[in-house]
Design a protein around this motif. Sequence first.
Motif, mmCIF file in Angstrom:
data_model
loop_
_atom_site.group_PDB
_atom_site.id
_atom_site.type_symbol
_atom_site.label_atom_id
_atom_site.label_comp_id
_atom_site.label_asym_id
_atom_site.label_seq_id
_atom_site.Cartn_x
_atom_site.Cartn_y
_atom_site.Cartn_z
ATOM 1 N N GLU A 1 0.823 -1.206 0.000
ATOM 2 C CA GLU A 1 0.000 0.000 0.000
ATOM 3 C C GLU A 1 0.859 1.258 0.000
ATOM 4 O OE1 GLU A 1 -3.467 -2.359 2.495
ATOM 5 O OE2 GLU A 1 -2.127 -0.971 3.549
ATOM 6 N N ARG A 2 1.875 1.269 0.869
ATOM 7 C CA ARG A 2 2.758 2.438 0.956
ATOM 8 C C ARG A 2 3.491 2.672 -0.359
ATOM 9 N NH1 ARG A 2 6.180 0.732 4.374
ATOM 10 N NH2 ARG A 2 7.937 0.543 2.966
ATOM 11 N N ARG A 3 4.038 1.614 -0.938
ATOM 12 C CA ARG A 3 4.778 1.756 -2.200
ATOM 13 C C ARG A 3 3.871 2.203 -3.340
ATOM 14 N NH1 ARG A 3 8.791 -3.519 -1.984
ATOM 15 N NH2 ARG A 3 10.178 -2.672 -0.387
ATOM 16 N N LEU A 4 2.669 1.653 -3.401
ATOM 17 C CA LEU A 4 1.721 2.057 -4.434
ATOM 18 C C LEU A 4 1.413 3.544 -4.318
ATOM 19 C CD1 LEU A 4 -0.241 1.316 -6.745
ATOM 20 C CD2 LEU A 4 -1.920 0.693 -4.986
ATOM 21 N N LEU A 5 1.170 3.999 -3.101
ATOM 22 C CA LEU A 5 0.852 5.411 -2.883
ATOM 23 C C LEU A 5 2.037 6.312 -3.214
ATOM 24 C CD1 LEU A 5 -1.349 7.403 -1.781
ATOM 25 C CD2 LEU A 5 -0.084 7.294 0.373
ATOM 26 N N LYS A 6 3.204 5.989 -2.658
ATOM 27 C CA LYS A 6 4.374 6.861 -2.802
ATOM 28 C C LYS A 6 4.997 6.818 -4.199
ATOM 29 C CE LYS A 6 4.455 8.067 1.579
ATOM 30 N NZ LYS A 6 4.117 9.381 2.020
ATOM 31 N N ALA A 7 5.008 5.639 -4.831
ATOM 32 C CA ALA A 7 5.712 5.503 -6.110
ATOM 33 C C ALA A 7 4.824 5.726 -7.330
ATOM 34 C CB ALA A 7 6.363 4.123 -6.203
ATOM 35 N N ILE A 8 3.514 5.533 -7.178
ATOM 36 C CA ILE A 8 2.640 5.649 -8.351
ATOM 37 C C ILE A 8 1.548 6.692 -8.152
ATOM 38 C CG2 ILE A 8 0.987 4.432 -9.839
ATOM 39 C CD1 ILE A 8 2.674 1.886 -9.330
ATOM 40 N N ILE A 9 0.726 6.509 -7.130
ATOM 41 C CA ILE A 9 -0.470 7.360 -7.010
ATOM 42 C C ILE A 9 -0.120 8.827 -6.774
ATOM 43 C CG2 ILE A 9 -2.639 7.727 -5.789
ATOM 44 C CD1 ILE A 9 -2.661 4.763 -5.065
ATOM 45 N N ASN A 10 0.717 9.124 -5.795
ATOM 46 C CA ASN A 10 1.057 10.531 -5.518
ATOM 47 C C ASN A 10 1.743 11.219 -6.699
ATOM 48 O OD1 ASN A 10 -0.084 10.400 -2.968
ATOM 49 N ND2 ASN A 10 1.863 10.209 -1.897
ATOM 50 N N PRO A 11 2.813 10.629 -7.277
ATOM 51 C CA PRO A 11 3.440 11.302 -8.423
ATOM 52 C C PRO A 11 2.492 11.454 -9.619
ATOM 53 C CG PRO A 11 4.883 9.573 -7.572
ATOM 54 C CD PRO A 11 3.579 9.438 -6.859
ATOM 55 N N ALA A 12 1.685 10.433 -9.870
ATOM 56 C CA ALA A 12 0.756 10.508 -11.008
ATOM 57 C C ALA A 12 -0.274 11.613 -10.799
ATOM 58 C CB ALA A 12 0.076 9.161 -11.225
ATOM 59 N N SER B 1 -9.504 14.053 -6.064
ATOM 60 C CA SER B 1 -8.352 14.415 -5.244
ATOM 61 C C SER B 1 -8.684 14.308 -3.756
ATOM 62 C CB SER B 1 -7.879 15.833 -5.571
ATOM 63 O OG SER B 1 -7.465 15.910 -6.923
ATOM 64 N N GLY B 2 -9.899 14.674 -3.393
ATOM 65 C CA GLY B 2 -10.340 14.506 -2.008
ATOM 66 C C GLY B 2 -10.395 13.042 -1.618
ATOM 67 N N LEU B 3 -10.859 12.206 -2.543
ATOM 68 C CA LEU B 3 -10.880 10.767 -2.304
ATOM 69 C C LEU B 3 -9.460 10.243 -2.128
ATOM 70 C CD1 LEU B 3 -12.536 8.159 -2.097
ATOM 71 C CD2 LEU B 3 -12.320 7.959 -4.595
ATOM 72 N N HIS B 4 -8.541 10.780 -2.902
ATOM 73 C CA HIS B 4 -7.121 10.447 -2.752
ATOM 74 C C HIS B 4 -6.693 10.727 -1.305
ATOM 75 C CE1 HIS B 4 -2.879 10.598 -4.573
ATOM 76 N NE2 HIS B 4 -2.711 10.879 -3.303
ATOM 77 N N GLY B 5 -7.112 11.861 -0.781
ATOM 78 C CA GLY B 5 -6.806 12.202 0.611
ATOM 79 C C GLY B 5 -7.426 11.217 1.593
ATOM 80 N N VAL B 6 -8.637 10.756 1.310
ATOM 81 C CA VAL B 6 -9.278 9.738 2.154
ATOM 82 C C VAL B 6 -8.446 8.459 2.130
ATOM 83 C CG1 VAL B 6 -11.316 8.232 2.374
ATOM 84 C CG2 VAL B 6 -11.604 10.682 1.910
#
Length: 140
Positions: free
Chosen positions: A47-58, A92-97
Motif C-alpha cells: 500500500e505504501r509503495r503504491l501510494l508513494k511511487a505511483i499514485i502521488n506522483p501521477a 483528489s479529495g478521495l485520494h486524501g481519504v
Amino acid sequence: MYLWLKAFHVIAVIAWMAGMLYLPRLFVYHCDAPKGSIQSETFKIMERRLLKAIINPAMMVTWVLGLYLVWDGGWYKSGWLHAKVLLVLILSGLHGVYVRRLKDFAADKNTRSAKYYRILNEVPTVLLIGIVILVIVKPF
C-alpha cells in the motif's frame, strides 16, 4: 508541444486511476489479515509503495499538466471544464481519504470493514466516467 504534454497528461491520469482503483482493493484484502501478521505487514508495504511511487506522483503530474493544458488551450472559460475540475477535485479529495485510511492500516488502527472499501472502490470509476464524458463530449 501541446500534444506531447496532453499525451503525458493522459498517461499520468491512467497511472493515477490505476492506483486509485487498486489501493482500495488492497484495503479489502488487508481487512482480512490479522494485525501484526506477515500478510498484514506485506499489505502495508504494498500500500505504501503504491501510494508513494505511483499514485502521488501521477496525481501531481496530472494536476500540473492539466492546469497547463487548460491555460495554454484557453479552456478556462468552458463550462464542461468547470464540471470536470469539480469531479477532479472530488477525486483528489478521495485520494486524501485513501491516504488517511492507509495511515490507519499502517498503525493497525483500521476500523472500517471490507464492505466499506468495496463501496469506496467504486467511487473513482463513477468519477472517471463523468470526467471522460465531459472531456470527450464537451456537453456544455
